[in-house]
Scaffold this motif. Sequence first.
Motif, PDB file in Angstrom:
ATOM      1  N   THR A   1       0.838  -1.203   0.000  1.00 25.37           N
ATOM      2  CA  THR A   1       0.000   0.000   0.000  1.00 25.37           C
ATOM      3  C   THR A   1       0.872   1.252   0.000  1.00 25.37           C
ATOM      4  OG1 THR A   1      -1.785  -1.165   1.128  1.00 25.37           O
ATOM      5  CG2 THR A   1      -1.812   1.246   1.250  1.00 25.37           C
ATOM      6  N   LEU A   2       1.916   1.249   0.809  1.00 26.03           N
ATOM      7  CA  LEU A   2       2.832   2.390   0.844  1.00 26.03           C
ATOM      8  C   LEU A   2       3.480   2.591  -0.522  1.00 26.03           C
ATOM      9  CD1 LEU A   2       4.052   4.551   2.723  1.00 26.03           C
ATOM     10  CD2 LEU A   2       5.850   2.898   3.284  1.00 26.03           C
ATOM     11  N   ALA A   3       3.904   1.512  -1.153  1.00 27.53           N
ATOM     12  CA  ALA A   3       4.541   1.606  -2.474  1.00 27.53           C
ATOM     13  C   ALA A   3       3.543   2.088  -3.532  1.00 27.53           C
ATOM     14  CB  ALA A   3       5.131   0.261  -2.880  1.00 27.53           C
ATOM     15  N   ALA A   4       2.287   1.703  -3.401  1.00 26.31           N
ATOM     16  CA  ALA A   4       1.271   2.145  -4.358  1.00 26.31           C
ATOM     17  C   ALA A   4       0.995   3.647  -4.210  1.00 26.31           C
ATOM     18  CB  ALA A   4      -0.022   1.354  -4.167  1.00 26.31           C
ATOM     19  N   ARG A   5       1.125   4.150  -3.005  1.00 19.88           N
ATOM     20  CA  ARG A   5       0.850   5.562  -2.750  1.00 19.88           C
ATOM     21  C   ARG A   5       2.076   6.445  -2.936  1.00 19.88           C
ATOM     22  NH1 ARG A   5      -2.550   4.181   2.472  1.00 19.88           N
ATOM     23  NH2 ARG A   5      -4.603   4.100   1.519  1.00 19.88           N
ATOM     24  N   ARG A   6       3.247   5.892  -2.674  1.00 22.46           N
ATOM     25  CA  ARG A   6       4.465   6.708  -2.659  1.00 22.46           C
ATOM     26  C   ARG A   6       5.528   6.054  -3.520  1.00 22.46           C
ATOM     27  NH1 ARG A   6       5.663   8.413   3.134  1.00 22.46           N
ATOM     28  NH2 ARG A   6       7.318   9.497   2.046  1.00 22.46           N
ATOM     29  N   PRO A   7       5.769   6.612  -4.687  1.00 17.68           N
ATOM     30  CA  PRO A   7       6.704   6.008  -5.649  1.00 17.68           C
ATOM     31  C   PRO A   7       8.101   5.722  -5.085  1.00 17.68           C
ATOM     32  CG  PRO A   7       5.540   7.837  -6.647  1.00 17.68           C
ATOM     33  CD  PRO A   7       5.168   7.836  -5.202  1.00 17.68           C
ATOM     34  N   GLU A   8       8.542   6.489  -4.104  1.00 20.85           N
ATOM     35  CA  GLU A   8       9.882   6.257  -3.569  1.00 20.85           C
ATOM     36  C   GLU A   8      10.006   4.895  -2.861  1.00 20.85           C
ATOM     37  OE1 GLU A   8       7.927   9.163  -0.546  1.00 20.85           O
ATOM     38  OE2 GLU A   8       7.805   8.728  -2.673  1.00 20.85           O
ATOM     39  N   TYR A   9       8.869   4.266  -2.555  1.00 15.85           N
ATOM     40  CA  TYR A   9       8.904   2.938  -1.940  1.00 15.85           C
ATOM     41  C   TYR A   9       8.766   1.818  -2.979  1.00 15.85           C
ATOM     42  CZ  TYR A   9       8.799   5.138   2.587  1.00 15.85           C
ATOM     43  OH  TYR A   9       9.129   5.896   3.687  1.00 15.85           O
ATOM     44  N   GLN A  10       8.461   2.190  -4.214  1.00 13.20           N
ATOM     45  CA  GLN A  10       8.336   1.173  -5.259  1.00 13.20           C
ATOM     46  C   GLN A  10       9.652   0.459  -5.507  1.00 13.20           C
ATOM     47  OE1 GLN A  10       6.608   3.017  -8.689  1.00 13.20           O
ATOM     48  NE2 GLN A  10       4.612   3.243  -7.718  1.00 13.20           N
ATOM     49  N   GLU A  11      10.760   1.164  -5.407  1.00 13.74           N
ATOM     50  CA  GLU A  11      12.062   0.535  -5.623  1.00 13.74           C
ATOM     51  C   GLU A  11      12.288  -0.598  -4.624  1.00 13.74           C
ATOM     52  OE1 GLU A  11      16.783   1.540  -5.279  1.00 13.74           O
ATOM     53  OE2 GLU A  11      15.466   3.147  -5.961  1.00 13.74           O
ATOM     54  N   LEU A  12      11.875  -0.375  -3.384  1.00 18.97           N
ATOM     55  CA  LEU A  12      12.028  -1.406  -2.362  1.00 18.97           C
ATOM     56  C   LEU A  12      11.221  -2.649  -2.728  1.00 18.97           C
ATOM     57  CD1 LEU A  12      12.015  -0.612   1.413  1.00 18.97           C
ATOM     58  CD2 LEU A  12      11.193  -2.767   0.536  1.00 18.97           C
ATOM     59  N   THR A  13       9.975  -2.473  -3.142  1.00 18.88           N
ATOM     60  CA  THR A  13       9.157  -3.638  -3.510  1.00 18.88           C
ATOM     61  C   THR A  13       9.667  -4.287  -4.788  1.00 18.88           C
ATOM     62  OG1 THR A  13       7.524  -2.246  -4.628  1.00 18.88           O
ATOM     63  CG2 THR A  13       7.074  -2.811  -2.342  1.00 18.88           C
ATOM     64  N   GLN A  14      10.147  -3.491  -5.725  1.00 23.78           N
ATOM     65  CA  GLN A  14      10.684  -4.057  -6.964  1.00 23.78           C
ATOM     66  C   GLN A  14      11.947  -4.866  -6.696  1.00 23.78           C
ATOM     67  OE1 GLN A  14      11.009  -0.557  -9.393  1.00 23.78           O
ATOM     68  NE2 GLN A  14       8.827  -0.537  -9.875  1.00 23.78           N
ATOM     69  N   THR A  15      12.792  -4.389  -5.795  1.00 26.51           N
ATOM     70  CA  THR A  15      13.993  -5.138  -5.426  1.00 26.51           C
ATOM     71  C   THR A  15      13.601  -6.461  -4.780  1.00 26.51           C
ATOM     72  OG1 THR A  15      15.277  -3.119  -5.148  1.00 26.51           O
ATOM     73  CG2 THR A  15      16.093  -5.086  -4.010  1.00 26.51           C
ATOM     74  N   TRP A  16      12.624  -6.427  -3.902  1.00 29.95           N
ATOM     75  CA  TRP A  16      12.132  -7.639  -3.237  1.00 29.95           C
ATOM     76  C   TRP A  16      11.623  -8.631  -4.287  1.00 29.95           C
ATOM     77  CZ3 TRP A  16       7.394  -7.355   0.562  1.00 29.95           C
ATOM     78  CH2 TRP A  16       7.043  -8.638   0.990  1.00 29.95           C
ATOM     79  N   MET A  17      10.814  -8.159  -5.229  1.00 32.82           N
ATOM     80  CA  MET A  17      10.268  -9.051  -6.262  1.00 32.82           C
ATOM     81  C   MET A  17      11.368  -9.621  -7.148  1.00 32.82           C
ATOM     82  SD  MET A  17       6.641  -7.371  -7.397  1.00 32.82           S
ATOM     83  CE  MET A  17       6.847  -5.649  -7.023  1.00 32.82           C
ATOM     84  N   ARG A  18      12.356  -8.803  -7.500  1.00 30.34           N
ATOM     85  CA  ARG A  18      13.480  -9.302  -8.312  1.00 30.34           C
ATOM     86  C   ARG A  18      14.229 -10.412  -7.582  1.00 30.34           C
ATOM     87  NH1 ARG A  18      14.137  -3.911  -9.799  1.00 30.34           N
ATOM     88  NH2 ARG A  18      15.689  -3.581  -8.170  1.00 30.34           N
ATOM     89  N   ARG A  19      14.436 -10.230  -6.300  1.00 29.93           N
ATOM     90  CA  ARG A  19      15.145 -11.243  -5.517  1.00 29.93           C
ATOM     91  C   ARG A  19      14.348 -12.546  -5.461  1.00 29.93           C
ATOM     92  NH1 ARG A  19      16.557  -8.689   0.080  1.00 29.93           N
ATOM     93  NH2 ARG A  19      17.696 -10.649   0.348  1.00 29.93           N
ATOM     94  N   SER A  20      13.047 -12.451  -5.264  1.00 27.56           N
ATOM     95  CA  SER A  20      12.197 -13.648  -5.238  1.00 27.56           C
ATOM     96  C   SER A  20      12.197 -14.339  -6.589  1.00 27.56           C
ATOM     97  CB  SER A  20      10.760 -13.273  -4.853  1.00 27.56           C
ATOM     98  OG  SER A  20      10.712 -12.695  -3.582  1.00 27.56           O
ATOM     99  N   ARG A  21      12.034 -13.552  -7.638  1.00 31.91           N
ATOM    100  CA  ARG A  21      12.015 -14.134  -8.988  1.00 31.91           C
ATOM    101  C   ARG A  21      13.353 -14.752  -9.347  1.00 31.91           C
ATOM    102  NH1 ARG A  21       8.803  -9.342 -10.468  1.00 31.91           N
ATOM    103  NH2 ARG A  21      10.720  -8.467 -11.272  1.00 31.91           N
ATOM    104  N   HIS A  22      14.433 -14.139  -8.909  1.00 30.73           N
ATOM    105  CA  HIS A  22      15.762 -14.700  -9.189  1.00 30.73           C
ATOM    106  C   HIS A  22      15.868 -16.119  -8.625  1.00 30.73           C
ATOM    107  CE1 HIS A  22      20.056 -14.874  -9.898  1.00 30.73           C
ATOM    108  NE2 HIS A  22      20.223 -15.209  -8.627  1.00 30.73           N
ATOM    109  N   LEU A  23      15.341 -16.334  -7.434  1.00 25.49           N
ATOM    110  CA  LEU A  23      15.342 -17.682  -6.856  1.00 25.49           C
ATOM    111  C   LEU A  23      14.513 -18.640  -7.698  1.00 25.49           C
ATOM    112  CD1 LEU A  23      14.988 -16.660  -3.121  1.00 25.49           C
ATOM    113  CD2 LEU A  23      16.924 -17.903  -4.103  1.00 25.49           C
ATOM    114  N   LEU A  24      13.373 -18.184  -8.188  1.00 29.97           N
ATOM    115  CA  LEU A  24      12.507 -19.029  -9.019  1.00 29.97           C
ATOM    116  C   LEU A  24      13.123 -19.293 -10.391  1.00 29.97           C
ATOM    117  CD1 LEU A  24       9.136 -17.331  -8.029  1.00 29.97           C
ATOM    118  CD2 LEU A  24       9.879 -19.651  -7.386  1.00 29.97           C
ATOM    119  N   GLU A  25      13.910 -18.333 -10.891  1.00 28.04           N
ATOM    120  CA  GLU A  25      14.534 -18.481 -12.211  1.00 28.04           C
ATOM    121  C   GLU A  25      15.628 -19.546 -12.235  1.00 28.04           C
ATOM    122  OE1 GLU A  25      15.754 -14.553 -13.362  1.00 28.04           O
ATOM    123  OE2 GLU A  25      13.678 -13.897 -13.678  1.00 28.04           O
TER     124      GLU A  25
END
Length: 183
Positions: A112-136
Motif C-alpha cells: 500500500t505504501l509503495a502504491a501511494r508513494r513512488p519512492e517505496y516502489q524501488e524497495l518492492t521491486q527489489t524484493w520481487m526481483r530477488r524472489s524471482r531470481h530464486l525461481l529463475e
Amino acid sequence: MATGHTDPQRRERILVATLDHIAEEGVAGVSHRKIAARASVPLGSMTYHFEGIDDLLRQAFTRFADHIVAVFEEYLEPVGSPEEAREAVTDLVHTLSEGPRRDLVLTQELYTLAARRPEYQELTQTWMRRSRHLLERYFDPETARQLDALIEGLTLHRALDNGAPHGRDLTSRAVHRITAATP
C-alpha cells in the motif's frame, strides 16, 4: 539498560518495534515518539540512528523484505529440479499463509505504501526481483514472474479465508499449470 554506544542492539530494537507497530496500527501511526517508547529507547535515539520517518520506514521494510526472501531461500535453495521446485513452491505458499499474521499485514502495508508513494516502489521491486531470481533457477523468467504473483495471491487468499482455505492439492495444481511449459 545500556545506553549510548554501549547498547549495540538499540538500532535493531527500533527496527523491530517499528515493524511491530506497523503490524498493529499501520504505517500512518508511525511516529518517532511511539516507536521510541515501544523500543524502550530515548527519543533522541530515533534521529541518531535514522534520518527521519522515511528512512526508518525504508530500513524497517527492507529488513522485513530480507526476512521474506530468506524464507524463499529456505524452501528453494536445497531444490535440485523443476519438479522439486514445484513442491517447494507449494510448501512455501502454505507456510506463508499459515505463518504469522504479522507478516501478512506487513506485506500489505508495504504494498500500500509503495502504491501511494513512488519512492517505496524501488524497495518492492527489489524484493520481487530477488524472489524471482530464486525461481529463475528452475523456471524461465516469464514463468518465474507468473509464479511469484501466484505465490503472493494464493498466500493472501489462503490467509484471509477463515472459513475453509483451499488445500494443498489446489495449490499444487495451480503451480503445475503455470509451470507446465517448463520441463
